[in-house]
Write a protein that holds these residues in place. Structure first.
Motif, PDB file in Angstrom:
ATOM      1  N   LYS A   1       0.657  -1.418   0.046  1.00  0.00           N
ATOM      2  CA  LYS A   1      -0.070  -0.354   0.133  1.00  0.00           C
ATOM      3  C   LYS A   1       0.762   0.988   0.033  1.00  0.00           C
ATOM      4  N   LEU A   2       1.982   1.030   1.247  1.00  0.00           N
ATOM      5  CA  LEU A   2       2.935   2.190   1.028  1.00  0.00           C
ATOM      6  C   LEU A   2       3.794   1.947  -0.008  1.00  0.00           C
ATOM      7  N   TYR A   3       3.868   1.004  -0.787  1.00  0.00           N
ATOM      8  CA  TYR A   3       4.655   1.904  -2.285  1.00  0.00           C
ATOM      9  C   TYR A   3       3.664   2.159  -3.646  1.00  0.00           C
ATOM     10  N   GLN A   4       1.906   1.712  -3.299  1.00  0.00           N
ATOM     11  CA  GLN A   4       1.390   2.346  -4.126  1.00  0.00           C
ATOM     12  C   GLN A   4       1.210   4.400  -3.992  1.00  0.00           C
ATOM     13  N   GLU A   5       1.250   4.602  -3.167  1.00  0.00           N
ATOM     14  CA  GLU A   5       0.968   5.575  -2.170  1.00  0.00           C
ATOM     15  C   GLU A   5       2.609   6.239  -3.127  1.00  0.00           C
ATOM     16  N   LEU A   6       3.000   6.074  -2.993  1.00  0.00           N
ATOM     17  CA  LEU A   6       4.774   6.501  -3.019  1.00  0.00           C
ATOM     18  C   LEU A   6       5.036   6.427  -5.022  1.00  0.00           C
ATOM     19  N   ARG A   7       4.692   5.189  -5.675  1.00  0.00           N
ATOM     20  CA  ARG A   7       4.224   5.766  -7.155  1.00  0.00           C
ATOM     21  C   ARG A   7       4.019   6.431  -7.945  1.00  0.00           C
ATOM     22  N   LYS A   8       2.908   7.395  -7.089  1.00  0.00           N
ATOM     23  CA  LYS A   8       2.388   7.999  -7.434  1.00  0.00           C
ATOM     24  C   LYS A   8       3.259   9.217  -7.966  1.00  0.00           C
ATOM     25  N   TYR A   9       4.584   8.999  -6.871  1.00  0.00           N
ATOM     26  CA  TYR A   9       4.969  10.506  -7.114  1.00  0.00           C
ATOM     27  C   TYR A   9       6.047  10.812  -8.197  1.00  0.00           C
ATOM     28  N   GLN A  10       5.738   9.237  -9.114  1.00  0.00           N
ATOM     29  CA  GLN A  10       6.932   9.170 -10.430  1.00  0.00           C
ATOM     30  C   GLN A  10       8.142   9.413  -9.962  1.00  0.00           C
ATOM     31  N   PRO A  11       8.870   8.553  -9.110  1.00  0.00           N
ATOM     32  CA  PRO A  11       9.940   8.307  -8.675  1.00  0.00           C
ATOM     33  C   PRO A  11      11.056   8.778  -9.932  1.00  0.00           C
ATOM     34  N   THR A  12      11.984   9.295 -10.353  1.00  0.00           N
ATOM     35  CA  THR A  12      12.747   8.695 -11.128  1.00  0.00           C
ATOM     36  C   THR A  12      14.117   7.895 -10.060  1.00  0.00           C
ATOM     37  N   ALA A  13      13.804   7.944  -8.780  1.00  0.00           N
ATOM     38  CA  ALA A  13      14.931   6.802  -8.377  1.00  0.00           C
ATOM     39  C   ALA A  13      15.136   6.395  -7.050  1.00  0.00           C
ATOM     40  N   ILE A  14      15.332   5.838  -5.901  1.00  0.00           N
ATOM     41  CA  ILE A  14      15.176   5.444  -4.733  1.00  0.00           C
ATOM     42  C   ILE A  14      16.010   5.676  -4.255  1.00  0.00           C
ATOM     43  N   ALA A  15      16.793   6.181  -2.625  1.00  0.00           N
ATOM     44  CA  ALA A  15      17.582   5.912  -2.224  1.00  0.00           C
ATOM     45  C   ALA A  15      17.244   5.444  -1.210  1.00  0.00           C
ATOM     46  N   ASP A  16      18.365   3.952  -0.118  1.00  0.00           N
ATOM     47  CA  ASP A  16      17.876   4.026   0.361  1.00  0.00           C
ATOM     48  C   ASP A  16      18.399   3.442   1.603  1.00  0.00           C
ATOM     49  N   LEU A  17      18.317   4.431   2.683  1.00  0.00           N
ATOM     50  CA  LEU A  17      19.632   5.205   3.991  1.00  0.00           C
ATOM     51  C   LEU A  17      19.521   3.948   4.823  1.00  0.00           C
ATOM     52  N   HIS A  18      18.225   3.487   4.658  1.00  0.00           N
ATOM     53  CA  HIS A  18      18.214   2.428   5.646  1.00  0.00           C
ATOM     54  C   HIS A  18      18.874   0.639   5.915  1.00  0.00           C
ATOM     55  N   ASP A  19      18.433   0.551   5.016  1.00  0.00           N
ATOM     56  CA  ASP A  19      18.368  -1.157   4.810  1.00  0.00           C
ATOM     57  C   ASP A  19      18.687  -1.709   5.215  1.00  0.00           C
ATOM     58  N   ASN A  20      16.408  -1.863   5.700  1.00  0.00           N
ATOM     59  CA  ASN A  20      16.191  -3.230   6.511  1.00  0.00           C
ATOM     60  C   ASN A  20      15.413  -3.225   6.022  1.00  0.00           C
ATOM     61  N   LEU A  21      14.394  -5.174   6.511  1.00  0.00           N
ATOM     62  CA  LEU A  21      13.065  -5.740   5.968  1.00  0.00           C
ATOM     63  C   LEU A  21      12.322  -4.588   4.798  1.00  0.00           C
ATOM     64  N   ARG A  22      12.249  -3.143   5.691  1.00  0.00           N
ATOM     65  CA  ARG A  22      11.006  -2.244   5.471  1.00  0.00           C
ATOM     66  C   ARG A  22      11.122  -2.120   3.743  1.00  0.00           C
ATOM     67  N   SER A  23      12.704  -1.878   3.945  1.00  0.00           N
ATOM     68  CA  SER A  23      12.745  -0.716   2.889  1.00  0.00           C
ATOM     69  C   SER A  23      13.479  -1.668   1.904  1.00  0.00           C
ATOM     70  N   ARG A  24      13.905  -2.541   2.090  1.00  0.00           N
ATOM     71  CA  ARG A  24      14.160  -3.315   0.888  1.00  0.00           C
ATOM     72  C   ARG A  24      13.285  -3.661   0.203  1.00  0.00           C
ATOM     73  N   THR A  25      12.116  -4.247   0.808  1.00  0.00           N
ATOM     74  CA  THR A  25      10.463  -4.819   0.864  1.00  0.00           C
ATOM     75  C   THR A  25       9.711  -3.784  -0.363  1.00  0.00           C
ATOM     76  N   ILE A  26       9.949  -2.437   0.020  1.00  0.00           N
ATOM     77  CA  ILE A  26       9.382  -1.334  -1.010  1.00  0.00           C
ATOM     78  C   ILE A  26      10.460  -1.372  -2.015  1.00  0.00           C
TER      79      ILE A  26
END
Length: 343
Positions: free
Chosen positions: A74-99
């Motif tokens: 659901k969070l991914y669907q919310e974030l997809r609306k921003y139409q990002p050009t890149a993802i910066a994962d500054l956490h590297d945990n299970l949640r951030s890796r899933t997204i």
């Protein structure tokens, strides 16, 4: 200036780490004004990002709407609306890796922080310890943006940014001639906390010097301790439970100095450009978590071959009969503060 790229930044916790991200994004935004940033973190941390140009804060609610794999989708669907050009994962945990995985399947460019786990293990192990300073966490954050193709030059300097003092704290700041010290004596892990009876000795000495003291950070248990100190020392004031995070940041931004453990208090002060005298036990600044722009010379710690034995402070000291925190004398802390304020 119209934005040409959109980066989703993921860092969900802990409070101090998120505050460090905010320090990096301040400079990134200034140096890359054409980039739009979507910061994804817990709602409680939103005040850290106030005032950063071209930044939109998107709240993560891991206990409700974003719980479990379905919630993350659901969070991914919310974030997809921003139409990002890149993802910066500054956490590297299970949640951030899933997204990140959801976005990767969609063809979006992903870069992830290198936490340097092997180096940190070598720094904290008991045998064959490799005792050397590691890459600072803020530079590890900046590296992710560099890998995405952006130029980021961190100044590693404190930038004073006083905010308006909340009305209900205004009376405490009326006398400009009195130096004001923040004290953040608590931490998420008990092993990072300076013994409370010794901290009271520090508070007593600073109170005797006539400084105004402001005690920050904690829940109900810590609030009770801070209220006791405030009752015992007329110029000590408990802020725990009385101000929200935005108000605390505003108060901190008007202090002359912060005394903190290796904890979020140090990083909050750094975010608003206030110098910090920090106290370290089983953890060590060499692991890369010193507050942004803070001086290594303002870290109070004992030299011992067993230190550090923990990165996050969730393990007890292994220095022997007396812990490394107990070996630090209150007068050492007081003298460093006096040196900073009067030097």
């Amino acid at each position: 200036m119209a934005t040409t790229q959109k980066i989703i930044v993921l860092r969900f916790s802990a409070m101090g780490d998120v505050a460090m991200v905010a320090s990096v994004l301040k400079e990134f935004s200034e140096q890359n004004p054409a980039v739009e940033i979507i910061m994804v973190s817990r709602e409680a941390f939103k005040p850290f990002f106030n005032g950063i140009e071209n930044l939109t804060f998107h709240a993560l609610n891991p206990k409700t709407v974003h719980k479990g794999i379905a919630g993350l989708y659901k969070l991914y669907q919310e974030l997809r609306k921003y139409q990002p050009t890149a993802i910066a994962d500054l956490h590297d945990n299970l949640r951030s890796r899933t997204i990140s995985t959801f976005f990767r399947l969609n063809g979006t460019k992903i870069k992830r922080i290198d936490k340097g786990r092997a180096e940190k293990k070598a720094l904290t192990r008991a045998d064959n310890k490799i005792f050397k300073p590691l890459r600072q966490t803020v530079e590890r954050y900046a590296d992710v943006f560099r890998e995405l193709g952006f130029k980021v030059n961190l100044s590693h300097k404190l930038t004073r940014s006083p905010l308006e003092v909340p009305d209900k704290a205004g009376i405490l700041f009326q006398d400009k001639s009195i130096k004001k010290i923040g004290i953040s004596p608590f931490a998420q892990h008990i092993y990072k906390v300076y013994p409370l009876e010794k901290m009271e000795t520090v508070i007593s000495a600073l109170s005797g010097q006539g400084y105004e003291l402001f005690i920050f950070g904690g829940g109900k248990t810590e609030q009770a301790i801070a209220e006791k100190w405030a009752k015992n020392y007329s110029n000590a004031h408990n802020l725990i439970g009385n101000f929200n995070l935005s108000e605390e940041l505003a108060i901190i931004s008007n202090l002359d100095l912060m005394l903190s453990m290796d904890s979020s208090g140090m990083h909050m002060a750094s975010l608003v450009g206030v110098p910090v005298v920090s106290v370290w036990g089983p953890t060590h600044p060499y692991a890369g978590f010193l507050g942004y722009g803070q001086a290594a010379s303002d870290c109070i710690q004992v030299d011992h071959p067993a230190r550090p034995n923990s990165i996050y402070g969730n393990k007890p000291c292994t220095c022997g009969v007396e812990s490394c925190m107990n070996l630090i004398k209150p007068e050492t802390i007081v003298n460093k503060i006096l040196e900073k304020l009067n030097g």
